[in-house]
Write a protein that holds these residues in place. Structure first.
Motif, mmCIF file in Angstrom:
data_model
loop_
_atom_site.group_PDB
_atom_site.id
_atom_site.type_symbol
_atom_site.label_atom_id
_atom_site.label_comp_id
_atom_site.label_asym_id
_atom_site.label_seq_id
_atom_site.Cartn_x
_atom_site.Cartn_y
_atom_site.Cartn_z
ATOM 1 N N ALA A 134 1.706 -3.839 30.561
ATOM 2 C CA ALA A 134 1.608 -2.939 29.638
ATOM 3 C C ALA A 134 0.801 -3.053 28.392
ATOM 4 C CB ALA A 134 3.066 -2.679 29.034
ATOM 5 N N SER A 135 -0.222 -2.190 28.002
ATOM 6 C CA SER A 135 -0.763 -2.585 26.678
ATOM 7 C C SER A 135 -0.159 -1.619 25.589
ATOM 8 C CB SER A 135 -2.284 -1.953 26.901
ATOM 9 O OG SER A 135 -2.289 -0.823 27.215
ATOM 10 N N THR A 136 0.710 -0.918 25.597
ATOM 11 C CA THR A 136 1.462 -0.315 24.595
ATOM 12 C C THR A 136 2.807 -0.455 24.524
ATOM 13 O OG1 THR A 136 1.646 1.796 25.547
ATOM 14 C CG2 THR A 136 -0.606 1.345 24.316
ATOM 15 N N LEU A 137 3.476 -0.388 23.663
ATOM 16 C CA LEU A 137 5.138 -0.349 23.803
ATOM 17 C C LEU A 137 5.749 0.665 24.458
ATOM 18 C CD1 LEU A 137 6.966 -2.120 22.472
ATOM 19 C CD2 LEU A 137 7.017 -0.927 20.404
ATOM 20 N N ASP A 138 5.052 1.980 24.280
ATOM 21 C CA ASP A 138 5.508 2.877 25.166
ATOM 22 C C ASP A 138 5.270 2.946 26.753
ATOM 23 O OD1 ASP A 138 6.273 4.481 23.096
ATOM 24 O OD2 ASP A 138 4.568 5.760 22.973
ATOM 25 N N ASP A 139 4.380 2.085 27.059
ATOM 26 C CA ASP A 139 4.195 2.128 28.342
ATOM 27 C C ASP A 139 5.234 0.898 29.097
ATOM 28 O OD1 ASP A 139 1.926 3.204 28.544
ATOM 29 O OD2 ASP A 139 0.371 1.818 28.646
ATOM 30 N N ALA A 140 5.488 -0.023 27.970
ATOM 31 C CA ALA A 140 6.384 -1.096 28.293
ATOM 32 C C ALA A 140 7.776 -0.305 28.573
ATOM 33 C CB ALA A 140 6.492 -2.110 27.477
ATOM 34 N N MET A 141 8.130 0.369 27.585
ATOM 35 C CA MET A 141 9.524 1.063 27.566
ATOM 36 C C MET A 141 9.704 1.817 28.899
ATOM 37 S SD MET A 141 10.600 -0.518 24.835
ATOM 38 C CE MET A 141 12.224 0.059 25.658
ATOM 39 N N THR A 142 8.599 2.522 29.510
ATOM 40 C CA THR A 142 8.792 3.182 30.472
ATOM 41 C C THR A 142 9.178 2.336 31.609
ATOM 42 O OG1 THR A 142 7.196 5.158 29.480
ATOM 43 C CG2 THR A 142 7.631 5.021 31.751
ATOM 44 N N ALA A 143 8.493 1.292 31.793
ATOM 45 C CA ALA A 143 8.627 0.377 32.885
ATOM 46 C C ALA A 143 9.863 -0.191 32.843
ATOM 47 C CB ALA A 143 7.405 -0.656 32.872
ATOM 48 N N ILE A 144 10.478 -0.646 31.702
ATOM 49 C CA ILE A 144 11.743 -1.222 31.612
ATOM 50 C C ILE A 144 12.887 -0.120 31.842
ATOM 51 C CG2 ILE A 144 13.387 -2.173 29.771
ATOM 52 C CD1 ILE A 144 10.830 -3.552 28.693
ATOM 53 N N ALA A 145 12.508 1.134 31.477
ATOM 54 C CA ALA A 145 13.573 2.042 31.631
ATOM 55 C C ALA A 145 13.826 2.307 33.267
ATOM 56 C CB ALA A 145 13.208 3.421 31.067
ATOM 57 N N ALA A 146 12.615 1.956 34.035
ATOM 58 C CA ALA A 146 12.525 2.167 35.421
ATOM 59 C C ALA A 146 13.284 1.094 36.008
ATOM 60 C CB ALA A 146 11.235 2.647 35.929
ATOM 61 N N GLY A 147 13.546 -0.175 35.176
ATOM 62 C CA GLY A 147 14.234 -1.063 35.886
ATOM 63 C C GLY A 147 13.508 -2.689 35.730
ATOM 64 N N ALA A 148 12.223 -2.455 35.315
ATOM 65 C CA ALA A 148 11.181 -3.853 35.356
ATOM 66 C C ALA A 148 11.945 -4.826 34.189
ATOM 67 C CB ALA A 148 9.884 -3.459 35.167
ATOM 68 N N ARG A 149 11.784 -5.894 34.635
ATOM 69 C CA ARG A 149 11.985 -6.964 33.710
ATOM 70 C C ARG A 149 10.657 -7.381 32.899
ATOM 71 N NH1 ARG A 149 15.727 -10.988 35.381
ATOM 72 N NH2 ARG A 149 14.825 -12.538 33.997
ATOM 73 N N PRO A 150 10.987 -7.571 31.509
ATOM 74 C CA PRO A 150 9.714 -7.946 30.867
ATOM 75 C C PRO A 150 9.446 -9.294 30.912
ATOM 76 C CG PRO A 150 11.675 -7.690 29.123
ATOM 77 C CD PRO A 150 12.110 -7.266 30.625
ATOM 78 N N VAL A 151 8.263 -9.834 30.963
ATOM 79 C CA VAL A 151 7.677 -11.229 30.966
ATOM 80 C C VAL A 151 6.762 -11.357 29.671
ATOM 81 C CG1 VAL A 151 5.946 -10.938 32.612
ATOM 82 C CG2 VAL A 151 7.028 -13.013 32.189
ATOM 83 N N ALA A 152 7.014 -12.329 28.878
ATOM 84 C CA ALA A 152 6.210 -12.492 27.631
ATOM 85 C C ALA A 152 5.189 -13.705 28.039
ATOM 86 C CB ALA A 152 6.915 -12.953 26.633
ATOM 87 N N GLY A 153 5.588 -14.768 27.697
ATOM 88 C CA GLY A 153 4.648 -15.986 27.837
ATOM 89 C C GLY A 153 4.883 -16.634 29.581
ATOM 90 N N GLY A 154 6.335 -16.203 30.145
ATOM 91 C CA GLY A 154 6.597 -16.650 31.600
ATOM 92 C C GLY A 154 6.870 -17.956 31.733
ATOM 93 N N THR A 155 7.216 -18.794 30.381
ATOM 94 C CA THR A 155 7.328 -20.297 30.626
ATOM 95 C C THR A 155 8.932 -20.372 30.964
ATOM 96 O OG1 THR A 155 8.174 -20.484 28.331
ATOM 97 C CG2 THR A 155 5.696 -20.644 28.961
ATOM 98 N N ASP A 156 9.821 -19.373 30.936
ATOM 99 C CA ASP A 156 11.203 -19.467 31.323
ATOM 100 C C ASP A 156 11.180 -18.865 32.855
ATOM 101 O OD1 ASP A 156 13.191 -21.077 29.829
ATOM 102 O OD2 ASP A 156 12.707 -19.686 28.252
ATOM 103 N N LEU A 157 10.878 -17.617 32.726
ATOM 104 C CA LEU A 157 10.997 -16.744 33.927
ATOM 105 C C LEU A 157 10.046 -17.163 35.012
ATOM 106 C CD1 LEU A 157 12.291 -13.869 34.305
ATOM 107 C CD2 LEU A 157 10.066 -12.681 34.254
ATOM 108 N N VAL A 158 8.822 -17.178 34.871
ATOM 109 C CA VAL A 158 7.910 -17.640 35.939
ATOM 110 C C VAL A 158 7.965 -19.207 36.504
ATOM 111 C CG1 VAL A 158 5.470 -17.653 36.757
ATOM 112 C CG2 VAL A 158 6.371 -15.812 35.358
ATOM 113 N N VAL A 159 7.910 -19.975 35.249
ATOM 114 C CA VAL A 159 8.212 -21.546 35.528
ATOM 115 C C VAL A 159 9.449 -21.819 36.276
ATOM 116 C CG1 VAL A 159 8.140 -23.882 34.552
ATOM 117 C CG2 VAL A 159 6.536 -22.103 33.478
ATOM 118 N N GLY A 160 10.573 -21.003 35.812
ATOM 119 C CA GLY A 160 11.790 -21.211 36.420
ATOM 120 C C GLY A 160 11.848 -20.824 37.914
ATOM 121 N N ALA A 161 11.174 -19.675 38.146
ATOM 122 C CA ALA A 161 11.089 -19.058 39.682
ATOM 123 C C ALA A 161 10.103 -20.044 40.585
ATOM 124 C CB ALA A 161 10.344 -17.808 39.749
ATOM 125 N N ARG A 162 9.287 -20.796 40.016
ATOM 126 C CA ARG A 162 8.511 -21.628 40.903
ATOM 127 C C ARG A 162 9.309 -22.955 41.111
ATOM 128 N NH1 ARG A 162 3.078 -21.305 37.655
ATOM 129 N NH2 ARG A 162 1.843 -19.367 38.510
#
Ligand SMILES: Cc1cc2nc3c(=O)[nH]c(=O)nc-3n(C[C@H](O)[C@H](O)[C@H](O)COP(=O)(O)OP(=O)(O)OC[C@H]3O[C@@H](n4cnc5c(N)ncnc54)[C@H](O)[C@@H]3O)c2cc1C
Length: 250
Positions: A8-36
């Motif tokens: 997402a490049s705007t807050l509105d785009d992010a909110m639409t995706a999150i409302a549809a069930g997507a999880r936000p990822v920021a730096g990914g150092t917990d979410l992505v590293v944890g999955a790896r």
């Protein structure tokens, strides 16, 4: 496995995706590293929020501090106001992971990951932080102490995005520090951590000649399911000069 990834490049785009069930990822150092590392699989749908300018600012507001969700640990440590007036927060961001972790890891991700061992939590709690959560229905403010409910668990609804963290102005005479016990010098998660935010008034508090302590906030990290303040330790410091006896009792 992740079936859908959007950026997402705007807050509105992010909110639409999150409302549809997507999880936000920021730096990914917990979410992505944890999955790896095999700790938890990646969510089915992810929205990257790292390009959203509106979530980036670190600014002074009425003597307090507003941290956008995407402010990195590196930016917190580099900020002179944080180092001088919110020292415990700078102390804690300074020891998060490695240089790479601090350059990518965000304050929003640190808070929303809700680890009882996360380093910035004690400082944010003791400085009286409030988080702003945004959903498609609007925004609400939640005191940080009401956000964490257990390891990895918060009162935020799945459709809510943390957009900012506000810290009120500390009273004059306030100093703070964060220390953690660790067995290695770097890349260590807290074995236990302690934060102190103490306000000292005019006049002698006790035989040590300093003080008196007019407000004391102490938090313990990594000893319970959530980071929390310790009322008994705070009481032991109140009204004293903060000398060895008072600190020992605390
Ligand atoms: C090698 C290494 C060392 C580390 N050392 C430390 C350490 O010493 N101390 C420490 O405290 N942490 C440490 N961490 C953990 C991590 O770096 C921090 O918690 C970091 O601040 C997470 O931020 P992030 O942006 O990478 O979060 P992400 O991984 O992007 O997200 C973490 C979680 O928060 C959610 N999330 C992210 N942003 C938002 C938002 N704005 N609103 C709602 N939900 C959101 C995500 O969905 C995910 O569940 C370490 C990690 C690594 C890989």
């Amino acid at each position: 496995m992740t079936r859908s990834f959007t950026s997402a490049s705007t807050l509105d785009d992010a909110m639409t995706a999150i409302a549809a069930g997507a999880r936000p990822v920021a730096g990914g150092t917990d979410l992505v590293v944890g999955a790896r590392q095999g700790k938890k699989p990646l969510p089915g749908a992810i929205v990257a929020i790292d390009r959203i300018e509106a979530l980036r600012g670190l600014e002074e507001r009425d003597g307090g501090l507003r941290l956008g969700a995407l402010v990195t640990h590196e930016a917190i440590v580099a900020d002179e106001t944080v180092r001088a007036r919110f020292t415990a927060l700078a102390d804690s961001s300074a020891i998060v992971g490695s240089h790479a972790t601090r350059a990518n890891g965000t304050i929003g991700g640190n808070v929303m990951n809700a680890s009882p061992a996360m380093d910035t939590g004690g400082a944010l709690l003791c400085f009286g932080a409030t988080v702003t959560l945004r959903s498609e229905a609007g925004e609400r403010e939640v005191p940080l102490g009401d956000l964490w409910t257990g390891p990895g668990a918060t009162t935020a609804a799945p459709g809510e995005l943390l957009v900012a963290i506000d810290l009120p102005a500390p009273p004059a005479g306030t100093g703070s520090a964060y220390v953690r016990l660790e067995y290695r010098r770097q890349m260590e998660i807290a074995v236990v951590g302690a934060t102190a935010v103490v306000t000292v008034g005019d006049g002698p508090g006790d035989d040590s000649g300093a003080g008196p302590v007019t407000d004391a906030r102490i938090a313990i990290t990594a000893l319970a399911p959530t980071i929390h303040r310790v009322a008994e330790a705070e009481q032991a410091l109140m009204g004293t000069g903060g000398g060895d006896d008072a600190v020992g009792a605390a």
